[in-house]
Design a protein around this motif. Structure first.
Motif, mmCIF file in Angstrom:
data_model
loop_
_atom_site.group_PDB
_atom_site.id
_atom_site.type_symbol
_atom_site.label_atom_id
_atom_site.label_comp_id
_atom_site.label_asym_id
_atom_site.label_seq_id
_atom_site.Cartn_x
_atom_site.Cartn_y
_atom_site.Cartn_z
ATOM 1 N N ARG A 145 1.086 -1.079 -8.452
ATOM 2 C CA ARG A 145 0.127 -1.699 -7.183
ATOM 3 C C ARG A 145 -0.822 -3.336 -7.137
ATOM 4 O O ARG A 145 -0.375 -4.388 -6.836
ATOM 5 N N ARG A 146 -0.789 -3.227 -9.095
ATOM 6 C CA ARG A 146 -1.165 -5.016 -9.355
ATOM 7 C C ARG A 146 0.062 -5.945 -8.840
ATOM 8 O O ARG A 146 0.343 -7.108 -8.355
ATOM 9 N N ARG A 147 1.459 -5.285 -8.844
ATOM 10 C CA ARG A 147 2.844 -6.227 -9.016
ATOM 11 C C ARG A 147 2.614 -6.772 -7.483
ATOM 12 O O ARG A 147 2.619 -7.474 -6.604
ATOM 13 N N LEU A 148 2.489 -5.024 -6.663
ATOM 14 C CA LEU A 148 2.376 -5.353 -4.705
ATOM 15 C C LEU A 148 1.487 -6.342 -4.253
ATOM 16 O O LEU A 148 1.717 -7.006 -3.092
ATOM 17 N N GLY A 149 0.121 -6.580 -5.695
ATOM 18 C CA GLY A 149 -0.678 -7.179 -4.579
ATOM 19 C C GLY A 149 -1.209 -5.749 -3.457
ATOM 20 O O GLY A 149 -0.511 -4.593 -3.252
ATOM 21 N N GLN A 150 -2.127 -6.338 -3.251
ATOM 22 C CA GLN A 150 -3.789 -5.016 -2.260
ATOM 23 C C GLN A 150 -3.287 -5.128 -1.014
ATOM 24 O O GLN A 150 -2.549 -3.967 -0.642
ATOM 25 N N ARG A 151 -2.470 -5.727 -0.205
ATOM 26 C CA ARG A 151 -2.646 -6.129 1.245
ATOM 27 C C ARG A 151 -1.396 -4.827 1.375
ATOM 28 O O ARG A 151 -0.857 -4.131 2.497
ATOM 29 N N ALA A 152 0.655 -4.851 0.711
ATOM 30 C CA ALA A 152 1.506 -4.895 0.717
ATOM 31 C C ALA A 152 0.979 -2.957 0.039
ATOM 32 O O ALA A 152 1.186 -2.661 0.859
ATOM 33 N N TRP A 153 0.255 -3.087 -0.669
ATOM 34 C CA TRP A 153 -0.032 -1.759 -1.422
ATOM 35 C C TRP A 153 -0.461 -0.626 -0.114
ATOM 36 O O TRP A 153 0.155 0.191 -0.321
ATOM 37 N N ARG A 154 -1.848 -1.755 0.227
ATOM 38 C CA ARG A 154 -2.379 -0.195 1.462
ATOM 39 C C ARG A 154 -1.401 -0.487 2.764
ATOM 40 O O ARG A 154 -1.057 0.871 3.423
ATOM 41 N N THR A 155 -0.908 -1.457 3.138
ATOM 42 C CA THR A 155 0.403 -0.731 4.193
ATOM 43 C C THR A 155 1.172 -0.058 3.963
ATOM 44 O O THR A 155 1.559 0.842 4.829
ATOM 45 N N LEU A 156 1.978 0.012 2.195
ATOM 46 C CA LEU A 156 3.136 1.232 1.874
ATOM 47 C C LEU A 156 2.430 2.672 1.738
ATOM 48 O O LEU A 156 2.808 3.750 2.452
ATOM 49 N N HIS A 157 0.973 2.057 1.557
ATOM 50 C CA HIS A 157 -0.460 3.412 1.873
ATOM 51 C C HIS A 157 -0.224 4.635 2.807
ATOM 52 O O HIS A 157 -0.080 5.515 2.725
ATOM 53 N N TYR A 158 -0.235 3.574 4.015
ATOM 54 C CA TYR A 158 -0.355 4.508 5.013
ATOM 55 C C TYR A 158 1.002 5.281 5.199
ATOM 56 O O TYR A 158 1.152 6.148 6.488
ATOM 57 N N VAL A 159 1.878 5.074 4.832
ATOM 58 C CA VAL A 159 3.090 5.647 5.054
ATOM 59 C C VAL A 159 3.198 6.495 4.770
ATOM 60 O O VAL A 159 3.889 8.381 5.319
ATOM 61 N N THR A 160 2.357 7.788 4.019
ATOM 62 C CA THR A 160 1.677 9.161 3.562
ATOM 63 C C THR A 160 1.788 10.072 5.077
ATOM 64 O O THR A 160 1.431 10.634 4.407
ATOM 65 N N PHE A 161 0.713 8.885 5.703
ATOM 66 C CA PHE A 161 0.915 9.739 7.158
ATOM 67 C C PHE A 161 1.861 10.585 7.648
ATOM 68 O O PHE A 161 2.478 11.237 8.419
#
Ligand code: HEM
Length: 244
Positions: A145-161
């Motif tokens: 998460r720290r390396r990716l940064g908040q925005r990229a992490w959150r975008t990737l997190h939407y892949v969960t759906f």
């Protein structure tokens, strides 16, 4: 002390009387179902994986809508959300591995791992494989998460759906139990709860984005323009809008 001794004797008598029969019974059941046991377990692990994944998605949505905050501390809820996702992926891995032990349909390692290579329902099975890979990417992102940064992490997190949608379609289309009422209830219930919470989540974020700013009242004499400051949040806990 005498009581413990008597209890031990009682347990010994019950175990001595029942264990041999129980072992013979289990051995007979094992022998009779030897060929179908991997298939039975493979399906059971598929359902366990689906339930863990659904639990993690529901937990994430309860976190991001803020509903859980009244009940539990955010860092604990977040850890549980993350752990459920990892448990789901682990169970799905066992589910896939057991296919290799089930000789009724010959699954090679490539057929288990590569989408489209399955000898049974290749498209439906590919959805399960893709769901697992997407889940693994999301789980890895928790640690990066720290390396990716908040925005990229959150975008990737939407892949969960997407992973959840693929897993649901995979279970329905590939599974042998889809026709059973309990399986239909499971898929319908899981999809309904996730859709319901997702709609609330989207509604909340649209509401926050388009909420008209509060009318600016001139600051009273002697008060700061900045107004009340938000309460500091523990560094380990993501904010509501940062989760799922
Ligand atoms: C490497 C990835 C995967 C492979 C190769 C795979 C393969 C399969 C196959 C061949 C079936 C049909 C079994 C049968 O009923 O005869 C199946 C069913 C199923 N899978 Fe997967 N799967 C994978 C990933 C997943 C994931 C990620 C989930 C859920 C999170 C999942 C959940 C299920 C469920 C619930 C069923 C239905 C079982 C039934 O109705 O009997 N699978 N899978």
């Amino acid at each position: 002390m005498a009581r413990w001794g008597l209890a031990a004797v009682a347990v010994g008598i019950v175990a001595g009387a029942t264990l041999p029969g129980a072992i013979t019974g289990i051995a007979a059941a094992w022998d009779a179902n030897r060929t179908s046991l991997p298939w039975l377990f493979e399906r059971a692990f598929g359902y366990l994986a689906y339930m863990a994944m659904t639990g993690s998605v529901v937990y994430g949505l309860l976190l991001s809508t803020g509903f859980l905050d009244a009940l539990a501390h955010r860092p604990i809820s977040f850890a549980l959300h993350q752990d459920l996702a990892a448990i789901g992926a682990g169970l799905a891995g066992v589910h896939g591995f057991l296919l290799g032990l089930d000789h009724s349909v010959p699954f090679t390692i490539a057929a288990i791992l590569v989408p489209g290579q399955s000898p049974h329902a290749p498209v439906a099975v590919a959805l399960g494989q893709l769901s697992l890979y997407l889940s693994l990417a999301v789980i890895a992102s928790f640690y990066l998460r720290r390396r990716l940064g908040q925005r990229a992490w959150r975008t990737l997190h939407y892949v969960t759906f997407l992973a959840f949608t693929f897993a649901t379609a995979h279970g329905i289309l590939a599974g042998s139990d889809t026709g059973s009422p309990w399986a239909a209830w499971l898929y319908t219930g899981a999809a309904a709860v996730v859709t319901f919470l997702l709609v609330i989540r989207l509604g909340l974020s649209i509401g926050t984005r388009f909420a008209s700013p509060a009318p600016m009242a001139p600051p009273e004499r002697g008060t700061s323009r900045a107004g009340p400051q938000p309460r500091p949040r523990p560094s380990s806990a993501p904010a509501a809008e940062e989760t799922a």
